[in-house]
Write a protein that holds these residues in place. Structure first.
Motif: not given
Ligand code: ADP
Length: 194
Positions: A10-20, A116-121, A152-154, A157-162
């Motif tokens: 998914g796009l940058s900031g979609a949650g790949k790293t967090s979920i993995a 909006q998240r822009d975790v890495k700027g 749908d990480t839009r 929550t992160l918890q429910h996505s996991v």
């Protein structure tokens, strides 16, 4: 246990790293070793010679898929987190990983939300024209038509996505529910601290 490769994209900031990372933690917490392969980590070492053009990204994915294949062939499930913007890249990964079990997990999150998240700027740098080859901006992102799982990480929550991903992983790997920690409860209902 059926070792498998789960390709989260998914796009940058979609949650790949967090979920993995969370999925990896939860598997290990239940005694199931796994390999979490993250795009940022590979870019820092194995793939540090590559750029972000379509060609560079394809080579990045090729190397990642080859590493995932070696791990999975030796019985280690792999949670891979790569932007993988083009369908051709996902097809290449799938082809490298045949005949192993390979699942595409698409994190559906639109450009505006990621910005909006822009975790890495990075989105701020794109807005200031300081960054090119950025997916969703000057490089496209092929929205998949038939991923094995869409999260749908839009909205979630992160918890429910996991949780969604964990349930899918358990099902695909035929993990015994409740046996990993000797409890009767299901795997995915434990350690829900996402
Ligand atoms: P990526 O690896 O796709 O670039 P990251 O995991 O680095 O994304 O960052 C995603 C950010 O979005 C994190 O700060 C995370 O907490 C947040 N976030 C909000 N909702 C979710 C969700 N449902 N799933 C994953 N991350 C989420």
């Amino acid at each position: 246990m059926n070792p498998a490769v789960f390709w989260i994209y998914g796009l940058s900031g979609a949650g790949k790293t967090s979920i993995a990372q969370k999925v990896g933690e939860r598997l290990r917490a239940h005694g199931q070793a796994c390999l979490v392969l993250d795009g940022d980590d590979l870019r820092a070492g194995v793939c540090s010679d590559l750029g972000f053009s379509s060609k560079g990204r394809m080579e990045n994915i090729r190397r990642a898929a080859q590493i995932a294949r070696l791990a999975c062939q030796q019985g280690l499930p792999v949670i891979a987190a790569f932007m993988t913007p083009e369908k051709a890249m996902r097809d290449a990964a799938r082809s490298i990983l045949q005949p192993l079990t390979f699942s595409e997990i698409f994190l559906n999150c639109d450009y505006q939300t990621c910005r909006q998240r822009d975790v890495k700027g990075l989105y701020a740098r794109v807005a200031e024209n300081q960054l090119t080859n950025f997916c969703g901006s000057d490089l496209g992102f092929d929205v998949p038509t038939a991923p094995d799982l869409t999260v749908d990480t839009r909205i979630l929550t992160l918890q429910h996505s996991v949780q969604r991903v964990m349930e899918f992983v358990e099902m695909k790997m035929s993990l015994p529910t409740g046996s990993a920690d000797g409890q009767k409860r299901s795997w995915s209902s434990t350690s829900l601290q996402a």
